[in-house]
Design an enzyme around this catalytic site. Structure first.
Site, mmCIF file in Angstrom:
data_model
loop_
_atom_site.group_PDB
_atom_site.id
_atom_site.type_symbol
_atom_site.label_atom_id
_atom_site.label_comp_id
_atom_site.label_asym_id
_atom_site.label_seq_id
_atom_site.Cartn_x
_atom_site.Cartn_y
_atom_site.Cartn_z
ATOM 1 C CG ASP A 77 -3.004 0.827 0.611
ATOM 2 O OD1 ASP A 77 -2.633 2.036 0.419
ATOM 3 O OD2 ASP A 77 -2.950 -0.136 1.023
ATOM 4 C CG HIS A 133 -4.650 1.707 -2.227
ATOM 5 N ND1 HIS A 133 -4.579 3.059 -0.952
ATOM 6 C CD2 HIS A 133 -6.219 1.922 -2.652
ATOM 7 C CE1 HIS A 133 -5.372 2.752 -1.020
ATOM 8 N NE2 HIS A 133 -6.796 2.612 -1.550
ATOM 9 C CD GLU A 151 -10.144 3.599 -1.316
ATOM 10 O OE1 GLU A 151 -11.075 4.178 -0.262
ATOM 11 O OE2 GLU A 151 -9.477 3.277 -0.562
#
Length: 536
Positions: free
Chosen positions: A171, A242, A309
């Protein structure tokens, strides 16, 4: 009997108990040798009994019956003989777990508390799981979990018949898997200089460096250890968002015409970084190299590539990204993200694996053959199932177990949706609006534990348990499809007895009455101390 998760059927047979002693044997055919080995090791440690190999028809016996499904089992206990009949190695393990539970909480300890008195109650149990995917995501990227604690977590999953450990390995805040051809991923990207404390609006930092990673041999050990306990480890390598930690290690992976990627550090905030991968062919080749090593470490059918995301601002501003969109004949940045996912979907399929990603992979067109982890509610999972794609239901509103367990200020770092033990027990993975064909596309369900607010095994225990016990029953047992019809009072009664099992396992679960007194002290777990300035 207080079995959790509840079996399809169980019958207590008085006067048919089986007392185990030093002469009790344990026997299995070669096909079930793994379950035999695990059961002997576990029970010998807890009871002190040798459980030497014996002859069929006596002692504890594992029997293969290929007419049963692979995870199904029958357990029959009579004086002098306990038989687990199963369709395969997985079912043998789950039957062995049930047998251990029948011996009582002390059977979960690592050393014997007594030398005698081990009794299996006379019983007939028939059992099989509702779902094939009964998973838990553990985020080891935001806060690294040492290997010993991770192996302990595997034991907890297996004890509750949960069979998938989804490891979130990469991440913005850290990279946790050794990739030998790209050493800077662990040399640079596995550590950050400090961490945010508390919820993201707090802007507090602890100013402690944090990091760590699993070597390839660590991961081989974890995968093998989990497999012996019926748990498949599914790796997640998040892309194209990420990925700030990876960009820090190899700045050429970022959008260098928009941002000075060489000046970036591993992210110290929570939330979603704007620094994402550039969409070049060189970046695709880089991550193919990453995944070649990942596939060698993880034999799981599925490989999770995130896909969630991914902010598009840098792509919108990047001349190189816009040229790439035109080169590929794509309409916009959403389709560019979908192109990346489809590329790796095909790449994995060529190697006999399957891509699974968060429901954002629906944006710009769902990759053919990809499966979906539906986290933003049920909607993405419904759309994917109706389109013929497999789905794992894990909506944040129901099964994000890092979220708070009660309202009120005494919950440590009270974040997210309030979800009580009863809320989790009444979670239904299959939406009622799916027809019979689409409903079969829901291959399972998963609880997620994101670690922004969990920096130790103790914090994971507190947030996961006892709610993970309720989730295990939802994933395994044939509960009424209507959540309102579920017998939560009966589950609570069984849960009272099951807390003794958690105690024996050393799980520091949230007490029924709320947080421990120490957790209410000011300054603990990110709670501000009145009168002192905030950390900056």
């Amino acid at each position: 009997m207080d079995l959790i998760p509840a079996p399809l059927s169980s019958v207590r047979l008085p006067d048919q108990d089986f007392s185990l002693d030093q002469t009790t044997t344990l026997t299995a055919p070669p096909a079930l040798a793994g379950a035999e080995r695990w059961l002997r090791s576990s029970l010998a440690a807890a009871t002190g009994l040798p459980l030497a190999p014996g002859r069929p028809g006596e002692g504890v016996e594992l029997v293969l019956d290929e007419t049963l499904a692979g995870e199904a089992y029958r357990l029959s206990v009579r004086p002098g003989h306990a038989v687990i009949t199963t369709g395969g190695p997985a079912g043998a393990l789950w039957g062995a777990q049930t047998l251990r539970r029948l011996l009582g909480p002390d059977a979960y300890r690592r050393a014997p508390l007594r030398s005698a008195g081990w009794v299996l109650p006379g019983t007939d149990v028939e059992d099989a799981p509702r779902f094939g995917w009964r998973g838990v995501l553990l985020d080891v990227a935001r806060h690294f979990l040492p290997k010993s604690d991770l192996l302990r977590f595997v034991d907890q999953l297996s004890a509750h018949k949960l069979n998938v450990l989804h490891l979130h390995l990469t991440d913005d805040q850290g990279w946790r898997v050794e990739i030998k051809r790209y050493p800077r991923l662990t040399e640079l990207a596995s550590w950050r200089e400090r961490s945010m404390v508390g919820f993201r609006a707090g802007e507090r930092r602890d100013d402690r460096p944090h990091g760590g990673f699993y070597t390839q041999d660590d991961l081989r050990e974890i995968v093998a250890y989990a497999a012996e306990r019926g748990v498949t480890v599914v790796p997640e390598i998040d892309l194209p968002g990420h990925t700030q930690a990876a960009v820090v290690a190899y700045p050429e992976l970022g959008n260098t015409d928009v941002v000075d990627t060489a000046a970036l550090g591993v992210w110290t905030d929570w939330g979603v970084s704007q620094n994402v991968l550039n969409p070049s062919e060189a970046t695709l080749r880089f991550f193919e190299g990453v995944l070649e090593e990942v596939l060698e470490l993880f034999p799981s059918e599925f490989v999770h590539l995130g896909g969630d995301e991914c902010p598009k601002e840098q792509w919108k501003e990047s001349a190189a990204a816009q040229a790439r969109i035109r080169e590929l004949g794509l309409a916009n940045e959403d389709e560019l993200q979908s192109h990346i996912i489809r590329h790796f979907d095909g790449w994995l399929a060529e190697r006999g694996r399957r891509l699974i990603g968060w429901d954002e992979i629906l944006e710009g067109g769902l990759a053919p053959g990809a499966a979906v982890s539906s986290w933003r509610g049920y909607g993405g999972g419904i759309a994917a199932a109706e389109a013929g794609h497999d789905v794992v239901m894990c909506p944040e509103q129901h099964v994000y177990l890092d979220h708070r367990q009660a309202s009120g200020e005494d919950e440590p770092i009270p974040v997210g949706f309030v979800r009580t033990l009863e809320d989790v027990y009444r979670f239904e993975p299959v939406p009622a609006q799916l027809d019979e064909v689409a409903a079969r596309r829901v291959i399972g369900t998963q609880a997620n534990l994101w670690s922004e607010f969990m920096d130790s095994a103790r914090d994971i225990d507190y947030r996961a348990f006892p709610r993970l016990v309720a989730f295990a029953e939802v994933a395994w047992s044939a509960l009424p499809a209507d959540p309102a019809e579920r017998d939560f009072a009966g589950f609570e009664q069984r849960m009272e007895a099951h807390r003794e099992v958690l105690d024996a396992l050393g799980v520091e679960y949230r007490p029924a009455g709320g947080p421990h007194p120490w957790q209410k002290w000011p300054g603990v777990l990110g709670r501000p101390i009145e009168g002192l300035p905030p950390l900056v």
